[in-house]
Motif scaffolding. Structure first.
Motif, short mmCIF file in Angstrom:
data_model
loop_
_atom_site.label_atom_id
_atom_site.label_comp_id
_atom_site.label_asym_id
_atom_site.label_seq_id
_atom_site.Cartn_x
_atom_site.Cartn_y
_atom_site.Cartn_z
N UNK A 155 0.84 -1.20 0.00
CA UNK A 155 0.00 0.00 0.00
C UNK A 155 0.88 1.25 0.00
N UNK A 156 0.30 2.34 -0.49
CA UNK A 156 1.04 3.61 -0.40
C UNK A 156 0.69 4.31 0.91
N UNK A 157 1.32 5.44 1.12
CA UNK A 157 1.19 6.16 2.39
C UNK A 157 -0.27 6.52 2.70
N UNK A 192 4.48 8.05 10.71
CA UNK A 192 3.59 6.90 10.85
C UNK A 192 3.16 6.72 12.31
N UNK A 193 4.16 6.87 13.20
CA UNK A 193 3.89 6.73 14.64
C UNK A 193 2.87 7.77 15.09
N UNK A 194 3.01 8.94 14.54
CA UNK A 194 2.10 10.03 14.91
C UNK A 194 0.65 9.67 14.62
N UNK A 195 0.46 8.95 13.53
CA UNK A 195 -0.92 8.58 13.18
C UNK A 195 -1.44 7.42 14.03
N UNK A 196 -0.54 6.73 14.72
CA UNK A 196 -0.97 5.59 15.56
C UNK A 196 -1.19 6.03 16.99
N UNK A 222 -0.50 0.14 20.85
CA UNK A 222 0.93 0.33 21.09
C UNK A 222 1.69 0.06 19.81
N UNK A 223 2.92 0.50 19.82
CA UNK A 223 3.74 0.30 18.62
C UNK A 223 5.19 0.08 19.02
N UNK A 224 5.91 -0.53 18.13
CA UNK A 224 7.34 -0.73 18.32
C UNK A 224 8.04 -0.58 17.00
N UNK A 225 9.22 -0.01 17.03
CA UNK A 225 9.95 0.22 15.78
C UNK A 225 11.27 -0.55 15.82
N UNK A 226 11.53 -1.26 14.76
CA UNK A 226 12.83 -1.95 14.62
C UNK A 226 13.34 -1.74 13.20
N UNK A 227 14.63 -1.93 13.06
CA UNK A 227 15.24 -1.80 11.74
C UNK A 227 15.08 -3.12 10.99
N UNK A 228 14.93 -3.04 9.69
CA UNK A 228 14.83 -4.27 8.90
C UNK A 228 14.28 -3.98 7.53
N UNK A 229 14.69 -4.81 6.60
CA UNK A 229 14.25 -4.61 5.21
C UNK A 229 13.30 -5.73 4.79
#
Lengths: 214, 201
Positions: free
Chosen positions: B109-111, B151-155, B162-169
């Protein structure tokens, strides 16, 4: 001004000064309260947080994992294999009628639950053992043939009707030979629910155990 | 030795000390109210640190680029199930590749679309406060963290999201060692069919 008047005057002045100071300090408390509520923008209930609730509110947030992720899927609801009472033309077995037909009837029925849930009884293949009680046998056959189950299981199911029974169960249902319908996904568990549609007989009179068909 | 008699009439209140005390009180209230306010803000601030094991989430948002995302939630289970049913005879590696290809085809999906999905989620979460959501955001290091914050701001803002951010491709998902459905019992004793994705070490 006499000495006593001087003393009284001085006491009054002191009292006034102490009074003003008391009012000032009390005013400070009021100002501080106003500061808490109005100026800092806190809600009334947020100002006085009891220590025990403070611990509760400070929840440790879930931590993300870096090795992988398990994404919560939909809840798997178990399927209940039972009579579909909304099926068309389904007829209950009227126990009182059965008693009035033959109060000594003892009938064993071997039926097959088809893949679509219908209950199939073939008298010509000896599925009904009603020797000496043909009327009761026909009445049972008529009702049972109309029964439809939810299509979660298929296979043989045995019914034993013992009308004169006292002390033991009047109806025994043997559902041990039923197998899961192949169309039901493996992850879903199929549990047995109501396997009969009999009216006029107390539930305690109906048992679930093995039935010998001979 | 003759002592001078104590003259009570000359006794005066210690104004300096009283004013000092009054200002100290004022200062105390100013500081404590500020601290109380900060504590409240801190309580709302959620910065969970990652742990070195598979995590759990309701939604995985993988940044593909600044404007493209892979949005994996429970609806992705059907893709895995279908691939398993249709290509069960193939090797697990081949099946995983098929699953990822279908995910990229169907769950990209797009933004704007992701923001709409998150908006819908927030609405649902507001209406169902008993439901808990954890959103895992994976972002490659090439993409500026500013986009993650957007993105976090919209959550953020809801106690049950809750949310969590990690690095990864997305390569981690492509090369996953396991993509499968697993039946597990959740905290409420309910049986769930969860999607397990294990990244390569």
């Amino acid at each position: 001004m006499t000495h006593s008047e001087k003393k009284t005057f001085s006491r009054n002045i002191k009292l006034t000064i102490y009074g003003i100071l008391t009012v000032l300090v009390a005013g400070l408390f009021v100002v501080s309260y106003l500061f808490l509520t109005r100026f800092s923008g806190l809600e009334e209930e947020d100002i006085h947080i009891p220590p025990f609730t403070k611990i509760d509110t400070l929840k440790i947030p879930p931590r993300p994992g870096i090795q992988g992720v398990v994404i919560s899927g939909p809840v798997i609801t178990d399927l209940i294999f039972d009579i579909n009472l909304k099926a068309a033309d389904i007829q209950p077995l009227d126990w009182n009628k059965l008693v009035s037909i033959d109060r000594t009837a003892e009938v064993t029925v071997r039926a097959r639950v088809a893949a679509d849930g219908r209950l199939i009884i073939k008298r010509d293949q000896g599925d009904i053992l009603d020797r000496g009680h043909p009327d009761a046998g026909r009445e049972i056959e008529k009702s049972l043939s109309s029964w439809v189950y939810f299509p979660y299981k298929e296979g043989l199911i045995l019914f034993y009707f013992n009308v004169p029974s006292k002390g033991t169960k009047k109806v025994i249902i043997d559902a041990t030979k039923l197998k899961r319908n192949k169309k039901v996904p493996e992850k879903k568990e199929v549990l047995n629910g109501l396997l009969h549609y009999i009216r006029g007989l107390d539930q305690s009179e109906i048992g679930y155990s093995s039935v010998t068909f001979e | 030795m003759a002592f001078k008699p104590y003259d009570t009439s000359k006794r005066k209140p210690q104004l300096v000390s009283l004013i000092d005390m009054a200002f100290l009180l004022l200062l105390f209230f100013l500081v404590t109210s500020l601290v109380a306010q900060l504590t409240q803000q801190e309580q709302k601030l959620s910065i969970p640190t990652p742990e070195n094991k598979p995590g759990r989430a309701q939604i995985l948002i993988q940044f593909l680029s600044e404007n493209e995302f892979l949005y994996i939630d429970q609806t992705t289970n059907s893709i895995v199930q279908e691939v398993n049913d249709q290509f069960g005879f193939e090797s697990p590696g081949k099946q995983r590749r098929r699953i990822v290809e279908r995910m990229l085809a169907e769950k990209k999906y797009d933004k704007v679309e992701v923001n709409k999905k998150l908006k819908d989620l927030k609405k649902f979460a507001t209406d169902h406060p008993d439901q808990q959501y954890f959103i895992l955001i994976r972002c490659p290091k090439e993409i500026y963290y500013y986009h993650v914050l957007q993105l976090v701001q919209s959550i953020s803002g809801l106690p049950n999201v809750n949310y969590g951010c990690v690095g990864g491709t997305v390569a981690d998902i492509r090369n996953a060692t396991d993509i499968s459905l697993r039946t597990e019992i959740d905290n409420h004793g309910k049986k769930r069919e969860n999607l397990v994705i294990l990244f390569p070490k």
